[in-house]
Design a protein around this motif. Structure first.
Motif, PDB file in Angstrom:
ATOM      1  N   ALA A   1      42.217  41.205  35.145  1.00 49.44           N
ATOM      2  CA  ALA A   1      42.585  39.568  34.806  1.00 49.44           C
ATOM      3  C   ALA A   1      42.581  39.663  34.174  1.00 49.44           C
ATOM      4  O   ALA A   1      42.247  38.731  32.623  1.00 49.44           O
ATOM      5  CB  ALA A   1      42.614  38.412  35.923  1.00 49.44           C
ATOM      6  N   ASN A   2      40.875  38.966  33.864  1.00 51.81           N
ATOM      7  CA  ASN A   2      40.267  38.530  32.955  1.00 51.81           C
ATOM      8  C   ASN A   2      40.582  39.478  31.178  1.00 51.81           C
ATOM      9  O   ASN A   2      40.315  39.511  30.161  1.00 51.81           O
ATOM     10  CB  ASN A   2      38.604  38.899  33.033  1.00 51.81           C
ATOM     11  CG  ASN A   2      37.544  38.515  31.634  1.00 51.81           C
ATOM     12  OD1 ASN A   2      37.442  37.671  31.477  1.00 51.81           O
ATOM     13  ND2 ASN A   2      36.930  39.428  30.751  1.00 51.81           N
ATOM     14  N   SER A   3      40.213  41.160  31.653  1.00 51.97           N
ATOM     15  CA  SER A   3      40.659  41.605  30.487  1.00 51.97           C
ATOM     16  C   SER A   3      42.507  42.554  29.889  1.00 51.97           C
ATOM     17  O   SER A   3      42.502  42.379  28.974  1.00 51.97           O
ATOM     18  CB  SER A   3      40.703  43.879  31.292  1.00 51.97           C
ATOM     19  OG  SER A   3      41.338  44.024  32.236  1.00 51.97           O
ATOM     20  N   MET A   4      42.398  41.679  30.387  1.00 54.05           N
ATOM     21  CA  MET A   4      44.116  40.734  29.936  1.00 54.05           C
ATOM     22  C   MET A   4      43.792  40.344  28.698  1.00 54.05           C
ATOM     23  O   MET A   4      44.211  39.955  27.915  1.00 54.05           O
ATOM     24  CB  MET A   4      45.036  39.972  30.593  1.00 54.05           C
ATOM     25  CG  MET A   4      45.199  41.112  31.700  1.00 54.05           C
ATOM     26  SD  MET A   4      47.099  40.610  32.970  1.00 54.05           S
ATOM     27  CE  MET A   4      46.415  42.117  34.207  1.00 54.05           C
ATOM     28  N   LEU A   5      42.558  38.845  28.899  1.00 54.05           N
ATOM     29  CA  LEU A   5      42.570  37.912  27.677  1.00 54.05           C
ATOM     30  C   LEU A   5      41.554  38.633  26.518  1.00 54.05           C
ATOM     31  O   LEU A   5      41.578  38.432  25.770  1.00 54.05           O
ATOM     32  CB  LEU A   5      42.393  36.656  28.478  1.00 54.05           C
ATOM     33  CG  LEU A   5      43.452  36.054  29.546  1.00 54.05           C
ATOM     34  CD1 LEU A   5      43.123  35.268  30.163  1.00 54.05           C
ATOM     35  CD2 LEU A   5      44.536  36.266  28.704  1.00 54.05           C
ATOM     36  N   SER A   6      40.873  39.555  27.830  1.00 54.87           N
ATOM     37  CA  SER A   6      38.917  39.473  26.022  1.00 54.87           C
ATOM     38  C   SER A   6      38.069  40.549  27.270  1.00 54.87           C
ATOM     39  O   SER A   6      38.362  40.275  28.270  1.00 54.87           O
ATOM     40  CB  SER A   6      38.654  37.978  25.768  1.00 54.87           C
ATOM     41  OG  SER A   6      37.574  38.249  25.152  1.00 54.87           O
TER      42      SER A   6
END
Length: 591
Positions: free
Chosen positions: A311-316
């Motif tokens: 989920a974090n990799s979807m934003l940054s």
């Protein structure tokens, strides 16, 4: 102060131009194109990409000899660009893989457009198709967000986030079908949102919307089977809406006025999915999918941790690759990511609460929020209930990725509207720094995209480049690279090492490395040859080493059998097995 006022005034005037939003969308598309095409052929290739290329060409992995040493050219035999008929490509896919055929059929037609003269051109052409579908997702996200929230601000933010999302770039730069599947997810959810709007207005769904929705859903299933999970959750959310309407609506006792066409869409989609039922029945026991089935109690917390990472990799994402960067750099950037993640959760939650209270799209937003929560719940139920861990691979998260981006854009748009004076926010942002939180989000997203382009993140499936670099740097004598073999996934891992060695050597290596795929017959067939004790991978390796001249370096890679070469004056040069993503390897020196 005057200059700042004039700048804001000119921005406001330009934003009212009819060209503003088209140009802003084109800017997002341009950024997305640059990021996705950057270093496209330089990224390490992995097993599934080889499968895409081989099956799209209509070739087979069975052309690679087993149980004997082979040269790299023989190992690369399945990559020969002799395009066959599209029927051959689909037949090879069904015989040797577990995936539906739509993307591979499109890739087959796509590769026919190129004059392929080298393996690098073949890789670039194969990845380009995925890139193009990834770029198409950017305007698709704009349309989806606009349909859902009727806000150009939200739509522009969604398109911009999709353009720079590290996860989106990661999917686009691989020769795989996940960008096309994501595109169909966006299309299906767009019809889902339209349906919610018709339900809210108590109007029947137009027939053309129903037929189009069924077509998109059927094509999505024909692209990737996990697309069906999205359909299950859409059906679940619509069922909850129907139950609430049945309880709360004054029409509770009336016939299904506007629901019967939705039921027809569900039945049409079911028919489009049942076509693949015979294929699905064979997937569960396949060696190619066995890695997904895990003991849920073995690493109880890991699935939840992986979900947070994806989920974090979807934003940054910041550079945290432990194989390419110093440890102190990884620690510093890792701490920054944790702080940013905590901040972004609080930041978006405040925006979400305000939007739900103030916007006219709260019903749609809640429905899409229910979709994401239900999807995450389904993934955890599959893991802990059925032992099917979909968190093992980041690529499987495409089933909720577009909705997560849309809802995040919906939340942070509240800050944009506050800074531009469009609405009043309960916790006002200081106007001395207009739009600063949104700009931080976009900047961090862009840095994450650059991290993926440089291959410094944590989304890599297999690090054949690390293995190849170890072999290249440490071996000063002829090399044999050996692995056990059960299916084409093992062949692909060896091909990845050979590919990266060829890139490193550039034709100057002192001798061409040899490769051995020692087939593991145990449990795979009932013929007498399969039960012959001489057909053991460890014995095959020993016999192969005995036939080769000395000195010799033997690299055993993902070798799941006893290593029986110590009695041939071969000693391990490593105290223990080395491990990188997708590989477990060790070097033996034979004198």
């Amino acid at each position: 102060m005057t200059n700042q006022f004039m700048n804001l005034l000119s921005l406001k005037t330009f934003s009212q131009s009819r060209y503003f939003h088209p140009m802003l969308l084109l800017a997002s598309i341009a950024v997305g194109i640059v990021l996705r095409f950057s270093r496209l052929e330089a990224k390490p290739i992995w097993t599934d990409e080889f499968a895409t290329i081989v099956f799209s060409l209509g070739n087979t992995f069975h052309s690679v000899p087993l149980d004997r040493s082979i040269a790299p050219d023989v190992l690369f035999q399945p990559l020969q660009p002799q395009l066959k008929d599209i029927g051959d490509a689909i037949e090879r896919l069904f015989n040797e893989s577990t995936h539906p055929p739509l993307y591979f059929a499109i890739a087959h037609l796509w590769l026919k457009l190129f004059a392929i003269q080298s393996k690098m051109v073949l890789l670039w052409a194969s990845r380009t198709l995925s890139v193009l579908f990834g770029v198409a997702t950017i305007p698709a996200m704009y349309g989806f967000a606009w349909l859902a929230f009727r806000s150009r601000v939200v739509a522009q933010l969604a398109a911009a986030m999709m353009a720079i999302s590290p996860y989106s770039i990661f999917l686009a730069q691989e020769a795989r079908h996940y960008t096309l599947a994501t595109l169909f997810i966006v299309a299906s959810l767009s019809f889902f949102v339209v349906t919610i709007n018709y339900i809210e207005k108590r109007s029947p769904l137009p027939a053309w919307v129903g037929f189009s929705w069924v077509a998109v859903n059927s094509l999505g299933i024909a692209t990737h089977y996990f697309f069906t999970l999205s359909l299950v959750i859409q059906g679940l959310v619509l069922s909850v809406i129907w139950i609430k309407n049945k309880i709360n609506s004054p029409l509770a006792n009336a016939p299904l006025i506007y629901w019967w066409r939705i039921v027809a869409v569900a039945l049409g989609t079911l028919a489009g999915g049942l076509v693949w039922l015979p294929v699905w029945q064979n997937i569960h026991g396949s060696e190619l999918t066995r890695w997904v089935y895990q003991d849920p109690l073995r690493n109880f917390l890991l699935p939840a941790i992986r979900l947070c990472l994806w989920a974090n990799s979807m934003l940054s994402m910041l550079p945290v690759d432990i194989f390419s960067l110093p440890l102190w750099v990884v620690i510093v950037f890792g701490n920054i990511m944790i702080i940013y993640l905590i901040w972004i959760v609080r930041f978006s939650w405040r925006g979400w609460r305000w939007q739900i209270k103030q916007s006219n799209s709260s019903f749609t937003a809640k429905s899409l929020g229910g979709y994401v929560v239900s999807m995450l719940g389904l993934i955890l139920v599959l893991n802990y209930g059925l032992g099917t861990d979909l968190t093992l691979a980041p690529r499987f998260q495409y089933i909720y990725f577009p909705v997560a981006i849309a809802l995040f854009s919906y939340s942070i748009s509240a800050y944009w509207m506050t800074a531009t004076g469009q609405r009043e926010f309960e916790d006002k942002i200081p106007l001395t720094q207009p739009l600063s939180p949104v700009m931080i989000v976009l900047l961090m997203g862009l840095m994450g995209g650059i991290t993926i382009v440089g291959n410094f993140g944590y989304l890599q499936h297999e690090r054949c480049d690390i293995v190849a670099k170890s072999i290249h740097n440490e071996s000063q004598m002829p090399v044999l690279i050996a692995s056990t073999h059960k299916h084409h996934g093992n062949t692909g891992r060896m091909m990845g090492i050979a590919w990266e060695l060829n890139r490193l050597n550039q034709g100057t290596y002192h001798s061409s490395p040899l490769f051995l795929l020692a087939h593991n017959y145990q449990g795979l067939c009932k013929e007498a040859v399969c039960n012959d004790p001489n057909n053991d991978p460890g014995i095959t390796l020993s016999e192969t080493v005995a036939k080769l001249p000395r000195p010799l370096d033997v690299w055993v890679v993902n070798f799941h059998a006893p290593i029986l070469i110590e009695n041939q004056n071969c000693t391990s040069a490593d105290a223990r097995w080395r491990k990188v993503e997708g590989y477990r390897f060790r070097r033996y020196e034979c004198r």
